[in-house]
Design an enzyme around this catalytic site. Structure first.
Site, PDB file in Angstrom:
ATOM      1  CE1 TYR A 272      -7.769  -1.897  -5.356  1.00 58.36           C
ATOM      2  CE2 TYR A 272      -7.928  -3.249  -3.386  1.00 58.36           C
ATOM      3  CZ  TYR A 272      -8.253  -3.025  -4.706  1.00 58.36           C
ATOM      4  OH  TYR A 272      -9.057  -3.929  -5.354  1.00 58.36           O
ATOM      5  N   GLY A 273      -3.872   2.309  -1.876  1.00 61.26           N
ATOM      6  CA  GLY A 273      -3.331   2.971  -0.688  1.00 61.26           C
ATOM      7  C   GLY A 273      -3.788   4.392  -0.466  1.00 61.26           C
TER       8      GLY A 273
ATOM      9  CG  ASN B 244       1.001  -5.273   3.863  1.00 56.67           C
ATOM     10  OD1 ASN B 244       1.185  -5.836   4.924  1.00 56.67           O
ATOM     11  ND2 ASN B 244       1.736  -5.533   2.789  1.00 56.67           N
ATOM     12  CB  THR B 245      -3.664  -1.295   1.058  1.00 60.88           C
ATOM     13  OG1 THR B 245      -2.320  -0.830   0.943  1.00 60.88           O
ATOM     14  CG2 THR B 245      -4.607  -0.129   1.123  1.00 60.88           C
TER      15      THR B 245
ATOM     16  CB  CYS C 161       3.566  -1.755   0.937  1.00 61.76           C
ATOM     17  SG  CYS C 161       2.992  -1.640  -0.773  1.00 61.76           S
ATOM     18  CB  THR C 162       3.022  -7.109  -1.290  1.00 63.88           C
ATOM     19  OG1 THR C 162       1.896  -6.459  -1.882  1.00 63.88           O
ATOM     20  CG2 THR C 162       2.581  -7.918  -0.097  1.00 63.88           C
ATOM     21  CG  HIS C 163       3.693  -2.472  -4.870  1.00 66.70           C
ATOM     22  ND1 HIS C 163       2.465  -2.881  -4.424  1.00 66.70           N
ATOM     23  CD2 HIS C 163       3.558  -2.235  -6.197  1.00 66.70           C
ATOM     24  CE1 HIS C 163       1.606  -2.882  -5.444  1.00 66.70           C
ATOM     25  NE2 HIS C 163       2.258  -2.491  -6.530  1.00 66.70           N
TER      26      HIS C 163
HETATM   27  N1  DGL Z   1       0.900  -3.785  -2.501  1.00 66.20           N
HETATM   28  C1  DGL Z   1      -0.207  -3.360  -1.743  1.00 66.20           C
HETATM   29  C2  DGL Z   1       0.080  -3.352  -0.265  1.00 66.20           C
HETATM   30  O1  DGL Z   1       0.725  -4.294   0.189  1.00 66.20           O
HETATM   31  C3  DGL Z   1      -1.073  -2.258  -2.252  1.00 66.20           C
HETATM   32  C4  DGL Z   1      -0.520  -0.994  -2.661  1.00 66.20           C
HETATM   33  C5  DGL Z   1      -1.585  -0.056  -3.191  1.00 66.20           C
HETATM   34  O2  DGL Z   1      -2.420  -0.483  -4.000  1.00 66.20           O
HETATM   35  O3  DGL Z   1      -1.561   1.117  -2.807  1.00 66.20           O
HETATM   36  O4  DGL Z   1      -0.319  -2.477   0.476  1.00 66.20           O
END
Ligand code: DGL
Length: 270
Positions: A39-40, A71-72, A194-196
């Site tokens: 999504y970022g 977070n995005t 970012c949760t990743h």
């Molecule tokens: N893990 C997600 C975040 O916390 C989204 C990352 C993505 O889809 O770019 O932002």
């Protein structure tokens, strides 16, 4: 009595993992919009549309409360969702606030006026869409004064993690930390927005140096959810079954998720 956890992909599993440890009897419906990840790099309208579609699908699983463990989506879509989209009997909560409360030495839900806090120089690492939204700076300004934030959009890191390419993810993290340090040589604290990124926490810490306090969301959000459910037991939905749903190819997502959390996680088609 289920709750939902949403992410664009696997990153939210870092939050799921801590929630499962903190609330082992709580059935969780996890939803990964793997087909549309990342999504970022999308614009805010696109993120809003995709997040609403995913959360709508989650209501069907008997959840009344969804945590956007992304977070995005929290930064780019949550406010708009709360303003005009979420039905009255449902709740959608983001992952920013618990983190900012921890950084600004506040208890859960302490909405008192902004005040001076210990930390003055903060590095924020997040996706390009989160950085562009400036949601972090906005939420921080409601709670603290005199904090200097330098934000680094970490292009490529989510893709590398989703692809399981750890070496590339590490190299990218190091170069993003270097880029930030050229603008803010001595941050006191770093936010992994970012949760990743908790998966790369050691690399962030090494590149930043041992004296920088690194905040990541998984445990903070789990604590915050537990506290929220104590105060709002009515938000436990009617669902009883824990499940992992994906808009991607379930076999592939299952394999990657199992590698990601280092235990078997079985996804099914959403
Ligand atoms: N893990 C997600 C975040 O916390 C989204 C990352 C993505 O889809 O770019 O932002």
């Amino acid at each position: 009595m289920a709750v939902g956890i949403f992410d664009s992909g696997l990153g939210g599993l870092t939050v799921y993992d801590r929630v499962a440890a903190r609330l082992p009897d709580l059935p969780v419906v996890y939803f990964a919009d793997s087909k549309h990840n990342p999504y970022g790099v999308r614009d805010a309208d696109d993120i809003y549309r995709l997040t609403c579609a995913s959360v709508e699908r989650m209501w069907e699983e008997g959840v009344d409360l969804v945590i956007l463990a992304c977070n995005t989506a929290s930064a780019a879509a949550l406010r708009r969702m709360q303003e005009n989209w979420i039905p009255k009997d449902k709740r959608v909560l983001g992952v920013f606030v618990p983190l900012i409360e921890a950084l600004t030495e506040r208890d859960w839900g302490d909405n008192s006026p902004p005040r001076e806090v210990e930390v003055k120089h903060v590095a924020l690492f997040a996706t390009p869409a989160t950085v562009m939204s400036r949601a972090f700076q906005r939420e921080l300004a409601f709670r603290a004064i005199g904090v200097d934030v330098e934000a680094q959009p970490c292009g490529g890191v989510v893709d590398a993690i989703e692809e399981g390419d750890e070496m590339l993810a590490e190299a990218l993290v190091r170069s993003h930390v270097e880029a930030l340090k050229r603008r803010m040589p001595h941050p006191q604290a770093a936010i992994l927005g970012c949760t990743h990124y908790p998966l790369m926490q050691d690399t962030f810490q090494q590149a930043l140096g041992a004296d920088v306090k690194v905040y990541s969301q998984a445990s903070l959000v789990a604590e915050s959810l537990s506290d929220y459910l104590d105060r709002h037991p009515d938000m436990l939905g009617s669902g009883t079954e824990a499940k992992f749903l994906t808009t991607g190819e379930p076999r592939t997502v299952t394999d990657k998720a199992t590698q990601f959390l280092r235990r078997k996680i079985e996804f099914e088609a959403a």
